[in-house]
Design a protein around this motif. Structure first.
Motif, PDB file in Angstrom:
ATOM      1  N   UNK A   1      52.909  54.559  22.444  1.00 21.99           N
ATOM      2  CA  UNK A   1      53.460  53.859  23.613  1.00 21.99           C
ATOM      3  C   UNK A   1      54.917  53.488  23.330  1.00 21.99           C
ATOM      4  N   UNK A   2      55.793  53.787  24.278  1.00 18.61           N
ATOM      5  CA  UNK A   2      57.193  53.409  24.134  1.00 18.61           C
ATOM      6  C   UNK A   2      57.916  54.237  23.085  1.00 18.61           C
ATOM      7  N   UNK A   3      59.047  53.713  22.628  1.00 21.32           N
ATOM      8  CA  UNK A   3      59.873  54.455  21.656  1.00 21.32           C
ATOM      9  C   UNK A   3      60.063  53.711  20.341  1.00 21.32           C
ATOM     10  N   UNK A   4      59.847  52.400  20.333  1.00 20.71           N
ATOM     11  CA  UNK A   4      59.993  51.638  19.080  1.00 20.71           C
ATOM     12  C   UNK A   4      58.629  51.549  18.411  1.00 20.71           C
ATOM     13  N   UNK A   5      58.512  52.196  17.242  1.00 22.43           N
ATOM     14  CA  UNK A   5      57.230  52.307  16.549  1.00 22.43           C
ATOM     15  C   UNK A   5      57.385  51.796  15.124  1.00 22.43           C
ATOM     16  N   UNK A   6      56.411  51.011  14.668  1.00 23.25           N
ATOM     17  CA  UNK A   6      56.379  50.623  13.261  1.00 23.25           C
ATOM     18  C   UNK A   6      55.071  51.100  12.655  1.00 23.25           C
TER      19      UNK A   6
ATOM     20  N   UNK B   1      54.135  42.795   5.032  1.00 26.89           N
ATOM     21  CA  UNK B   1      54.209  42.777   6.493  1.00 26.89           C
ATOM     22  C   UNK B   1      54.435  41.369   7.028  1.00 26.89           C
ATOM     23  N   UNK B   2      53.853  40.357   6.395  1.00 32.66           N
ATOM     24  CA  UNK B   2      53.991  38.993   6.906  1.00 32.66           C
ATOM     25  C   UNK B   2      55.404  38.452   6.749  1.00 32.66           C
ATOM     26  N   UNK B   3      56.191  39.086   5.882  1.00 34.13           N
ATOM     27  CA  UNK B   3      57.558  38.623   5.647  1.00 34.13           C
ATOM     28  C   UNK B   3      58.601  39.384   6.452  1.00 34.13           C
ATOM     29  N   UNK B   4      58.175  40.404   7.169  1.00 33.42           N
ATOM     30  CA  UNK B   4      59.126  41.257   7.875  1.00 33.42           C
ATOM     31  C   UNK B   4      59.261  40.826   9.328  1.00 33.42           C
ATOM     32  N   UNK B   5      60.503  40.722   9.759  1.00 34.13           N
ATOM     33  CA  UNK B   5      60.811  40.399  11.157  1.00 34.13           C
ATOM     34  C   UNK B   5      61.847  41.387  11.658  1.00 34.13           C
ATOM     35  N   UNK B   6      61.772  41.726  12.942  1.00 32.25           N
ATOM     36  CA  UNK B   6      62.782  42.608  13.510  1.00 32.25           C
ATOM     37  C   UNK B   6      62.923  42.298  14.996  1.00 32.25           C
ATOM     38  N   UNK B   7      64.114  42.512  15.517  1.00 31.64           N
ATOM     39  CA  UNK B   7      64.394  42.326  16.938  1.00 31.64           C
ATOM     40  C   UNK B   7      65.141  43.562  17.414  1.00 31.64           C
ATOM     41  N   UNK B   8      64.752  44.196  18.526  1.00 28.54           N
ATOM     42  CA  UNK B   8      63.606  43.821  19.365  1.00 28.54           C
ATOM     43  C   UNK B   8      62.281  44.178  18.701  1.00 28.54           C
ATOM     44  N   UNK B   9      61.204  43.685  19.302  1.00 26.91           N
ATOM     45  CA  UNK B   9      59.868  43.941  18.781  1.00 26.91           C
ATOM     46  C   UNK B   9      59.469  45.392  19.059  1.00 26.91           C
ATOM     47  N   UNK B  10      58.261  45.745  18.630  1.00 23.68           N
ATOM     48  CA  UNK B  10      57.829  47.138  18.655  1.00 23.68           C
ATOM     49  C   UNK B  10      56.868  47.425  19.808  1.00 23.68           C
ATOM     50  N   UNK B  11      57.040  48.617  20.379  1.00 28.21           N
ATOM     51  CA  UNK B  11      56.148  49.053  21.457  1.00 28.21           C
ATOM     52  C   UNK B  11      54.782  49.467  20.917  1.00 28.21           C
ATOM     53  N   UNK B  12      54.773  50.086  19.735  1.00 29.49           N
ATOM     54  CA  UNK B  12      53.532  50.507  19.095  1.00 29.49           C
ATOM     55  C   UNK B  12      53.545  50.085  17.634  1.00 29.49           C
ATOM     56  N   UNK B  13      52.496  49.381  17.239  1.00 28.73           N
ATOM     57  CA  UNK B  13      52.251  49.082  15.828  1.00 28.73           C
ATOM     58  C   UNK B  13      51.097  49.978  15.404  1.00 28.73           C
TER      59      UNK B  13
ATOM     60  N   UNK C   1      50.855  40.659  14.448  1.00 28.61           N
ATOM     61  CA  UNK C   1      51.051  40.258  15.843  1.00 28.61           C
ATOM     62  C   UNK C   1      52.466  39.752  16.115  1.00 28.61           C
ATOM     63  N   UNK C   2      53.165  39.288  15.079  1.00 30.32           N
ATOM     64  CA  UNK C   2      54.541  38.841  15.262  1.00 30.32           C
ATOM     65  C   UNK C   2      55.514  40.005  15.482  1.00 30.32           C
ATOM     66  N   UNK C   3      55.054  41.236  15.253  1.00 27.89           N
ATOM     67  CA  UNK C   3      55.914  42.409  15.395  1.00 27.89           C
ATOM     68  C   UNK C   3      55.802  43.078  16.759  1.00 27.89           C
ATOM     69  N   UNK C   4      54.793  42.713  17.526  1.00 29.43           N
ATOM     70  CA  UNK C   4      54.466  43.451  18.740  1.00 29.43           C
ATOM     71  C   UNK C   4      55.199  42.896  19.957  1.00 29.43           C
ATOM     72  N   UNK C   5      55.764  43.822  20.754  1.00 26.43           N
ATOM     73  CA  UNK C   5      56.382  43.422  22.026  1.00 26.43           C
ATOM     74  C   UNK C   5      55.293  42.949  22.997  1.00 26.43           C
ATOM     75  N   UNK C   6      55.718  42.237  24.031  1.00 31.14           N
ATOM     76  CA  UNK C   6      54.767  41.663  24.968  1.00 31.14           C
ATOM     77  C   UNK C   6      53.870  42.673  25.646  1.00 31.14           C
TER      78      UNK C   6
END
Length: 209
Positions: A72-77, A131-143, A159-164
Motif C-alpha cells: 500500500x502506498x509508496x513509503x515502505x519499511x 525498532x522501538x528506537x527508530x522514528x521517521x517523518x513522514x510515517x510509512x504507508x506499509x510496515x 505502531x509508532x511507524x505507521x501512517x494513519x
C-alpha cells in the motif's frame, strides 16, 4: 552440478518465476547480482540458513515478490529485514517505492549498505536500529515483516511507524489462526503461491481502522 549449469538453472528459475508473478524482466540482472552478493557474503557471515542458489531464488526472491499486489502506498519499511527480504527484491523491481530496511544486526546492515552501493539502489535507506528506537517523518504507508515476530508483537513494536491510513503486512506460511484470535484491528488474509515452491503462504493485511 557445475557452476555453469547452476547459473543457467538459477537464471531460468528466476525468469520463469518473474513471468508467473507478472513482473517484468527489466531488473532480472540486478536480482541475479543481489543473489550472488548474498551467496558470497553468506559463506562468511551466515546471513541466511538457505545455502543453495536455486533455493534462494524461490524462498527469498520470488517469495518476497509475491506480495507486490498487497503493498500500500509508496513509503515502505521492512522491519527485521535481515539480508534485505523482502525489501531488496521489492526495491529492485518496484523502483517507485521508497523503502527503509531496518535491522539491529550490524553484519546484516553492512551487507545491505554494500548491496545498495553496488546495485545503486537510490530508493533504499538502510537503518541499523532496534525498532522501538527508530522514528521517521513522514510515517510509512506499509510496515512489512517477513520473519520479525508474532503479529501482536509486530503491531506493538511498530505502531509508532505507521501512517494513519497505513497497513501492516505480515508474511506468513500457514494460516496463523492462533495469532489472529485476539487481534483488535480489522484484517484480511490473502493466500498466495510462490512459483516453484510447494508450501503454503499467506499475507495478513491489518488496517488501523
Amino acid at each position: 552440478m557445475s557452476n555453469s549449469n547452476q547459473d543457467m538453472l538459477v537464471a531460468q528459475l528466476l525468469e520463469g518465476g518473474l513471468d508467473a508473478l507478472g513482473i517484468g524482466q527489466a531488473q532480472h540482472a540486478l536480482l541475479l547480482d543481489y543473489l550472488l552478493l548474498l551467496n558470497k557474503w553468506n559463506q562468511a557471515y551466515n546471513l541466511t540458513a538457505i545455502r543453495e542458489l536455486p533455493d534462494m531464488v524461490t524462498r527469498h526472491i520470488l517469495d518476497s515478490l509475491a506480495i507486490v499486489p498487497y503493498i500500500h502506498g509508496v513509503r515502505v519499511i521492512d522491519v527485521g529485514t535481515g539480508p534485505g527480504l523482502p525489501g531488496i527484491p521489492l526495491a529492485i523491481t518496484q523502483p517507485h517505492l521508497d523503502i527503509v530496511l531496518l535491522d539491529s544486526n550490524g553484519k546484516k546492515t553492512r551487507f545491505l549498505n554494500e548491496v545498495k552501493r553496488r546495485l545503486r539502489l537510490d530508493n533504499v535507506q538502510v537503518i541499523q536500529s532496534r525498532v522501538e528506537n527508530y522514528r521517521d517523518v513522514p510515517s510509512f504507508d506499509t510496515v512489512v515483516s517477513r520473519a520479525f515476530s508474532d503479529i501482536d508483537q509486530m503491531i506493538f513494536w511498530t505502531q509508532h511507524l505507521l501512517a494513519g491510513d497505513g497497513i501492516w503486512l505480515a508474511m506468513k506460511g500457514q494460516y496463523p489462526a492462533a495469532e489472529l484470535l485476539d487481534l483488535n484491528f480489522p484484517y484480511e488474509v490473502q493466500t498466495y503461491e510462490v512459483p516453484g515452491l510447494d508450501e503454503q503462504r499467506c499475507a495478513v493485511i491489518i488496517h488501523t481502522n
